[in-house]
Design an enzyme around this catalytic site. Sequence first.
Site, PDB file in Angstrom:
ATOM      1  CG  HIS A  99      11.235   8.015  -4.439  1.00  0.00           C
ATOM      2  ND1 HIS A  99      11.173   8.684  -5.777  1.00  0.00           N
ATOM      3  CD2 HIS A  99      10.583   8.748  -3.598  1.00  0.00           C
ATOM      4  CE1 HIS A  99      10.531   9.573  -5.658  1.00  0.00           C
ATOM      5  NE2 HIS A  99      10.020   9.793  -4.260  1.00  0.00           N
TER       6      HIS A  99
ATOM      7  CB  ALA B  15     -11.719  32.629   9.690  1.00  0.00           C
TER       8      ALA B  15
ATOM      9  CG  HIS C 235       0.576   0.736   7.335  1.00  0.00           C
ATOM     10  ND1 HIS C 235       1.068  -0.003   6.231  1.00  0.00           N
ATOM     11  CD2 HIS C 235      -0.918   1.050   6.587  1.00  0.00           C
ATOM     12  CE1 HIS C 235      -0.101  -0.358   5.180  1.00  0.00           C
ATOM     13  NE2 HIS C 235      -0.989   0.454   5.818  1.00  0.00           N
TER      14      HIS C 235
ATOM     15  NE  ARG D 181      10.651   4.826  11.633  1.00  0.00           N
ATOM     16  CZ  ARG D 181      10.145   5.999  11.928  1.00  0.00           C
ATOM     17  NH1 ARG D 181       9.299   6.499  11.098  1.00  0.00           N
ATOM     18  NH2 ARG D 181      10.662   6.643  12.854  1.00  0.00           N
TER      19      ARG D 181
ATOM     20  CD  GLN E 174      -2.162   2.313   1.528  1.00  0.00           C
ATOM     21  OE1 GLN E 174      -2.975   1.772   0.590  1.00  0.00           O
ATOM     22  NE2 GLN E 174      -1.991   3.417   1.446  1.00  0.00           N
ATOM     23  CB  THR E 175       2.584   3.360  -1.532  1.00  0.00           C
ATOM     24  OG1 THR E 175       3.093   4.800  -1.341  1.00  0.00           O
ATOM     25  CG2 THR E 175       2.292   3.290  -2.986  1.00  0.00           C
TER      26      THR E 175
HETATM   27  S1  PPS Z   1     -17.458  34.355   9.508  1.00  0.00           S
HETATM   28  O1  PPS Z   1     -17.773  34.051  10.750  1.00  0.00           O
HETATM   29  O2  PPS Z   1     -16.074  34.039   9.131  1.00  0.00           O
HETATM   30  O3  PPS Z   1     -18.188  33.704   8.583  1.00  0.00           O
HETATM   31  O4  PPS Z   1     -17.770  35.655   9.244  1.00  0.00           O
HETATM   32  P1  PPS Z   1     -17.404  36.805   7.932  1.00  0.00           P
HETATM   33  O5  PPS Z   1     -17.916  36.193   6.651  1.00  0.00           O
HETATM   34  O6  PPS Z   1     -16.145  37.112   7.858  1.00  0.00           O
HETATM   35  O7  PPS Z   1     -18.361  37.916   8.259  1.00  0.00           O
HETATM   36  C1  PPS Z   1     -18.450  39.090   7.440  1.00  0.00           C
HETATM   37  C2  PPS Z   1     -19.103  40.258   8.004  1.00  0.00           C
HETATM   38  O8  PPS Z   1     -20.393  40.004   8.616  1.00  0.00           O
HETATM   39  C3  PPS Z   1     -20.816  40.979   9.465  1.00  0.00           C
HETATM   40  N1  PPS Z   1     -21.635  40.164  10.566  1.00  0.00           N
HETATM   41  C4  PPS Z   1     -21.346  39.523  11.798  1.00  0.00           C
HETATM   42  N2  PPS Z   1     -19.963  39.222  12.156  1.00  0.00           N
HETATM   43  C5  PPS Z   1     -19.973  38.339  12.946  1.00  0.00           C
HETATM   44  N3  PPS Z   1     -20.980  37.805  13.780  1.00  0.00           N
HETATM   45  C6  PPS Z   1     -22.242  38.119  13.131  1.00  0.00           C
HETATM   46  N4  PPS Z   1     -23.263  37.824  13.864  1.00  0.00           N
HETATM   47  C7  PPS Z   1     -22.334  39.038  12.151  1.00  0.00           C
HETATM   48  N5  PPS Z   1     -23.427  39.562  11.426  1.00  0.00           N
HETATM   49  C8  PPS Z   1     -22.953  40.276  10.479  1.00  0.00           C
HETATM   50  C9  PPS Z   1     -19.448  41.536  10.007  1.00  0.00           C
HETATM   51  O9  PPS Z   1     -19.533  43.170   9.725  1.00  0.00           O
HETATM   52  C10 PPS Z   1     -18.377  40.797   9.196  1.00  0.00           C
HETATM   53  O10 PPS Z   1     -17.588  41.818   8.618  1.00  0.00           O
HETATM   54  P2  PPS Z   1     -16.097  42.508   9.244  1.00  0.00           P
HETATM   55  O11 PPS Z   1     -15.369  42.768   7.917  1.00  0.00           O
HETATM   56  O12 PPS Z   1     -15.313  41.226   9.504  1.00  0.00           O
HETATM   57  O13 PPS Z   1     -16.553  43.421  10.146  1.00  0.00           O
END
Ligand code: PPS
Length: 581
Positions: free
Chosen positions: A214, A489, A305, A303, A208-209
Amino acid sequence: MKAIAAEIVSADVDALVLPHGGVLRELYLPSAEAEALKRRSASLPQWTLNQRQLCDLELLLNGGFSPLQGFLGRADYDRVVADMRLADGTLWPIPITLDVDEAFAANLPDGAQISLNDIQGTPLAVLTVDDVYFPDRVAEARAVFGTTDRTHPGVAELLDRTGPVYLGGRLQGIQSPPHYDFTTLRHSPRHLREWFRQHGWHRIVAFQTRNPMHRAHRELTLRAAEQVGAKLLIQPSVGRTKPGDVDHYTRVRCYRALLEHYPKDHATLSLLPLAMRMGGPREALWHAIIRKNFGASHFIVGRDHAGPGNDADGRPFYEPYAAQDLLAEHEKELGIRIVPFPAMVYAANRDTYLPQTEVSELDEVRDISGTELRRRLHSGEAIPEWFTFPDVVKILRERHPAHAPQGYALFFTGLSGSGKSTLAQAVLARLLETGSRPVTVLDGDEVRRHLSKGLGFSREDRDANITRIGYVASEVVRHGGIAICAPIAPYAGARIEARQLVQSHGRFVEIHVSTPLEVCESRDRKGLYAAARAGKIKGFTGIDDPYETPVSPELRVDTSQVTVAEAAERVCEWLRSQALA
Ligand code: PPS
């Protein structure tokens, strides 16, 4: 190996006795019944299989996962998770489950049948649902992978990209998932066993790989085959492997080249559409059962695996020889003989490869790691012949030309108002000022107007948003471009997933814009913090929704401490230090 016709032999739910014990079950219906079921499937609830489910389905239908006859129901699942056995006691280490979302599960009538389709909508099988259940996925991760650390790709998949409901039941196969690549190298267990029979191969050791092979691999497989007096089956996983692995098209071209360097009629190549989980010892046990089903009498376990590398603290997830120990423990029951093998290393003073266990203090051991190989490919530096064959190097160099601009993603993450977008714009301007490379910006607000239109701010929707951004960024990076992403995020798991998507093709640079909440709130350019404090917006990040602080981002900048221009300069400086700008 001569091409074996790649079409599926339709059969009744079939039970063939395997040469080395056990039963091979094919789940395809005979063609007339399959045709009738295909017509009827149009009126059933439709489920589109993701890549993992599609790989699992193929191996369920063709008998690669014998003795399973469908996706696991609750009783089998519980016992597989707890002690690697089906409810009837048969050894089976990995849960093969069909995960769906709650909305889909809620609409299923009792005893429902569902049509399982590929992404084109082609019905491949019908599942008669016996069991609808909510698994404890954290407990599953702990038991199956031994960890809940999301740097483990199997754990990240299970916790972040697996539906909350599992459907168990028996399958009736309509047709095999279509493949258009390397069709002459894809075989069902039945085909492969027939080929072995026709060629008088009785003892077959499978290898398996998930990596290009090599010289060390050639030496290892030849020695293993010689040791047990067997022919060699090189059976790489090409379904889904670890993010960042060399793509399977390139790998298969390398395997074909390498095959020419084996003694005539000693080795053959067949591709396995397996979605690996990177589950170390348990996965090794699973690999052995699968190879038994494909007709191998022996299986090489080297090793580490199916190990996924190191955890978040830099420690290996599994002991290097834990898989060998586990398989030795179960060898009698497995029905396939295990050939444990230490790593093979090159001793320059003897100009030969030898098992690591035979190295003496006088030996000058040399090795080239995967990272070092990638570096040499990129810089155009020589790759020595002791390491690999010139024809394999040629294939790798064609795929990874020297000095080709490497794509990368700059992933800014931080609270709303932290300065992510402004900083992203400043870095964009600097990159465009100094170079002509294509740059794509995926800003939070902008993405939500197009790519993620319709998504809200629940955890699921936020994760989906980040996955979409990660996917688009990975495509940009794959084509050598620069992706600048600037979403909040807030969840570590989704960020890891985006990282993994991108790292399959290039660097992922996480930049935590760590401006403190008080500062973000005092800026409140959009008035959202005030609305959140007044309870007019629910689930606002930092107020009544979490932000999981990145533990080890590539960079951290606080825009309350430095100007935007200074922060952008720090990012650019870092990029220059990594030869990215
Ligand atoms: S996420 O959590 O990463 O999906 O959020 P994101 O897509 O970056 O959010 C984009 C903008 O949505 C506005 N916004 C909110 N942010 C956080 N929580 C809630 N509930 C929410 N509702 C609306 C907010 O202005 C984010 O933009 P930025 O540029 O970060 O201010």
